[in-house]
Design a protein around this motif. Structure first.
Motif, PDB file in Angstrom:
ATOM      1  N   ALA A 194     -30.867 -17.898 -56.197  1.00 40.37           N
ATOM      2  CA  ALA A 194     -32.252 -16.951 -55.816  1.00 40.37           C
ATOM      3  C   ALA A 194     -32.650 -18.828 -55.939  1.00 40.37           C
ATOM      4  O   ALA A 194     -34.127 -18.702 -55.191  1.00 40.37           O
ATOM      5  CB  ALA A 194     -32.674 -16.464 -57.054  1.00 40.37           C
ATOM      6  N   ALA A 195     -32.716 -18.962 -56.668  1.00 39.89           N
ATOM      7  CA  ALA A 195     -33.674 -20.817 -57.236  1.00 39.89           C
ATOM      8  C   ALA A 195     -33.444 -21.534 -55.172  1.00 39.89           C
ATOM      9  O   ALA A 195     -34.163 -22.369 -55.046  1.00 39.89           O
ATOM     10  CB  ALA A 195     -33.367 -22.049 -58.494  1.00 39.89           C
ATOM     11  N   ILE A 196     -32.314 -21.632 -55.140  1.00 39.44           N
ATOM     12  CA  ILE A 196     -32.447 -22.540 -53.743  1.00 39.44           C
ATOM     13  C   ILE A 196     -33.134 -21.171 -52.844  1.00 39.44           C
ATOM     14  O   ILE A 196     -33.260 -22.133 -51.874  1.00 39.44           O
ATOM     15  CB  ILE A 196     -30.956 -22.495 -53.917  1.00 39.44           C
ATOM     16  CG1 ILE A 196     -29.938 -23.325 -54.745  1.00 39.44           C
ATOM     17  CG2 ILE A 196     -30.647 -23.317 -52.501  1.00 39.44           C
ATOM     18  CD1 ILE A 196     -30.839 -24.725 -54.940  1.00 39.44           C
ATOM     19  N   ALA A 197     -32.603 -20.616 -52.817  1.00 35.39           N
ATOM     20  CA  ALA A 197     -33.225 -19.426 -51.865  1.00 35.39           C
ATOM     21  C   ALA A 197     -34.896 -20.084 -51.779  1.00 35.39           C
ATOM     22  O   ALA A 197     -35.692 -19.578 -50.590  1.00 35.39           O
ATOM     23  CB  ALA A 197     -32.999 -18.153 -51.507  1.00 35.39           C
ATOM     24  N   LEU A 198     -35.036 -20.132 -52.476  1.00 32.52           N
ATOM     25  CA  LEU A 198     -36.342 -20.059 -52.701  1.00 32.52           C
ATOM     26  C   LEU A 198     -37.223 -21.461 -52.376  1.00 32.52           C
ATOM     27  O   LEU A 198     -38.149 -21.995 -52.719  1.00 32.52           O
ATOM     28  CB  LEU A 198     -37.458 -19.685 -54.633  1.00 32.52           C
ATOM     29  CG  LEU A 198     -37.206 -18.698 -54.221  1.00 32.52           C
ATOM     30  CD1 LEU A 198     -37.432 -17.933 -55.955  1.00 32.52           C
ATOM     31  CD2 LEU A 198     -38.413 -17.417 -53.440  1.00 32.52           C
ATOM     32  N   GLY A 199     -36.677 -22.718 -52.751  1.00 35.14           N
ATOM     33  CA  GLY A 199     -36.885 -24.077 -51.955  1.00 35.14           C
ATOM     34  C   GLY A 199     -36.731 -25.192 -52.604  1.00 35.14           C
ATOM     35  O   GLY A 199     -36.893 -25.885 -52.702  1.00 35.14           O
ATOM     36  N   ALA A 200     -36.430 -24.617 -54.536  1.00 37.52           N
ATOM     37  CA  ALA A 200     -35.991 -25.175 -55.211  1.00 37.52           C
ATOM     38  C   ALA A 200     -34.499 -26.517 -55.044  1.00 37.52           C
ATOM     39  O   ALA A 200     -33.349 -26.004 -53.930  1.00 37.52           O
ATOM     40  CB  ALA A 200     -35.574 -24.804 -56.690  1.00 37.52           C
TER      41      ALA A 200
END
Length: 569
Positions: free
Chosen positions: A407-413
């Motif tokens: 989820a975090a990677i999908a949000l650009g983290a």
């Protein structure tokens, strides 16, 4: 008048040891811990001196959430063994004067539980209303983004609602989509849960630790929560300690425990519970639960979420513990814990797991066990086990960590920033196999372990610790023995000292003329414990310490990560 010692419930002077069976001891070489492995290691627990074994779930389960997704409440997963072996474990514990507490999850089941299979089969099925089913938002296309009945976020990332195409409705899951929430508003659900719990007590179980039990009462009708990031909301106000929670728990006690002979214990895990609510839950006259697990102190190093890691502040810890000690001083009871299957290893979190690992592990045990409440030891804590050296995203196995990373990677983290938080806070840190020896897989299994063993098992292991009289293991053994033989530990009043000192943790315990003074230095440098009226402790007996040859009590200069317990009266 009641005697505060002789009339107190047995569990006030008890110590509980939590076993996470998948990672404790594997008896058959398949790489997964099992009941036979627990039975084989009971002499170790007896030497440690604990009174209660808390067994994390061993029920049949698809293992989406490592057993906290139960598909049969009255069986044993073949990976762990059989009901006959569970009966053997109960008998072996009772023969040693120990008790068994079963972990129980009744806020939700697995989606493979027959109750949910029936509920999902048809909108007209008699068990449809055993779970929370809702249509899409008015005017929204079912299954479309944002059409969920409420905006609640799941604890395991993403929406708390899953669309079921077959029936055209959504079901609620506060955790994994494979963990649908039971509808406790339905009296048939409550009756089924009560009957199941009675079945286990009839089998010889001595109590239950009830997972997220304060989430079973939802505020109806279900409504949106406070707006949050990513279009999802915090719905906790709608289901944390909901409007019927006390009614439900009082009925559970009446239907399951009332009228039974035996010494039982009930523990409620309650995220988000306040001190005032805990007093109500644990007031013995209300007959709800004996004690609660609260999360305030294990959230002090976190910001907006558990993945927002902040520096540890000892003053905040003292304020939190002090508030709970004072709040439950007259009524109710505290659970005392640093570690469990959901928390990273405390010596890596609040201690120093490198240079001062042994000293800080002993200090953390001393401080915790000398508070007023029932202490819990999580497997390996008594060895000073540390967090594991996770490197890549693929090293993490726990559903919460895996989902958060995605989820975090999908949000650009940035990947490395997400991994840095996971290394510190992931539940995987608690779930690496128990380190029994310095050989293959740390002595956990003869096969390939289901999760990698921490490489430091060559240094940190039970065999070495039991053989070393100055080990963390033997310090914990002495702490447990002190609780058993010294009534002030279990039953005395608590007074916090030096609340604003950023380094030294100090408090007293008092029961009649008997008094204990506890001082501990949470740092790698020498520290002066400027305890008021320290001269009055001149000549006091040093009961326990983690460094040799301490200074006189009148001038308490504590060495790095030093903890001492003095006794007078």
């Amino acid at each position: 008048m009641p005697d505060p010692v002789t009339d107190a419930p047995w569990w006030r002077s008890a110590v509980v040891y939590q076993v996470y069976p998948r990672s404790f001891a594997d008896s058959d070489g398949d790489g997964i811990g099992d009941l036979r492995g627990v039975i084989d290691r009971l002499p170790y627990l007896a030497e440690l001196g604990v009174d209660v074994l808390w067994l994390s779930p061993v029920y049949p389960s698809p293992q989406d959430d490592n057993g906290y997704d139960i598909s049969d409440y009255q069986g044993i997963d073949p990976a762990f063994g059989t009901l006959d072996e569970l009966d053997e474990l109960i008998a072996a514990l009772h023969a040693r004067g120990m008790k068994l507490v079963m972990d129980l999850v009744v806020n939700h089941t697995s989606d493979e539980h027959p109750w949910f299979v029936a509920s999902r089969s048809s909108a007209d099925d008699p068990k449809r209303d055993w779970y929370w089913w809702q249509p899409a938002r008015e005017g929204m296309t079912p299954g479309a983004p944002g059409a969920e009945p409420t905006n609640w976020a799941s604890f395991f990332s993403g929406p708390a609602w899953e669309f079921d195409e077959a029936s055209g409705e959504y079901f609620l899951h506060l955790f994994s989509r494979k963990q649908p929430d039971l509808n406790w508003e339905n009296p048939e659900v409550r009756a089924a849960v009560h009957a199941m719990m009675r079945w286990w007590l009839d089998r010889g179980v001595d109590g239950f630790r009830m997972d997220v039990i304060n989430l079973i009462s939802k505020r109806t009708p279900l409504a949106d929560g406070r707006p949050g990031p990513g279009g999802l909301g915090d719905g906790s106000a709608e289901y944390v300690c909901g409007p019927r929670i006390h009614e439900f728990l009082q009925a559970l006690h009446e239907e399951v425990f009332a009228g039974r002979t035996g010494a039982f214990i009930t523990v409620g895990e309650m995220p988000g519970v306040t001190v005032d609510e805990a007093v109500l839950f644990t007031d013995p006259e209300r007959r709800e639960v004996d004690m609660v697990f609260q999360f305030e102190h294990v959230g002090l190093d976190q910001g907006e979420s558990k993945w927002d890691v902040r520096p540890f502040d000892l003053r905040a810890l003292k304020a939190s513990f002090g508030r709970w000690q004072a709040g439950l001083a007259e009524r109710g009871w505290n659970s005392l814990y640093w570690n469990n299957h959901d928390q990273p290893r405390v010596v890596s979190r609040f201690g120093d797991d490198t240079r001062w690992r042994v000293e800080s592990a002993k200090l953390l045990g001393t401080v915790l066990h000398l508070h007023r409440g029932t202490p819990y030891v999580y497997q390996g804590e008594e060895l000073g086990m540390t967090n594991a050296p996770f490197v890549r995203a693929g090293d993490f196995l726990d559903i919460e960590s895996v989902n958060h990373y995605a989820a975090a990677i999908a949000l650009g983290a940035e990947s490395e920033s997400v991994l840095a938080a996971l290394r510190v806070m992931s539940r995987d840190n608690a779930r690496t196999p128990m380190q029994w020896g310095d050989g293959h897989a740390g002595g956990f299994t003869t096969g390939t372990p289901w999760a990698p063993v921490n490489p430091n098992h060559t240094e940190i292991n039970a065999a070495a610790a039991v053989a070393d009289p100055d080990s963390v293991f033997h310090h914990y053994r002495r702490l447990i023995e002190l609780r058993h033989i010294e009534p002030v530990v279990a039953h005395g009043d608590f007074t916090m000292l030096l609340p604003d000192d950023p380094t030294v943790y100090a408090f007293t315990r008092t029961l009649g003329p008997r008094q204990l003074l506890v001082v501990a230095n949470f740092s790698g440098e020498d520290a002066l414990a400027e305890v008021q009226d320290a001269a009055a402790w001149a000549g006091a007996e040093l009961v326990l310490g983690n460094w040799p040859d301490p200074d006189p009590v009148e001038a308490i200069v504590l060495r790095p990560w030093e903890a001492r317990v003095y006794r007078r009266g």
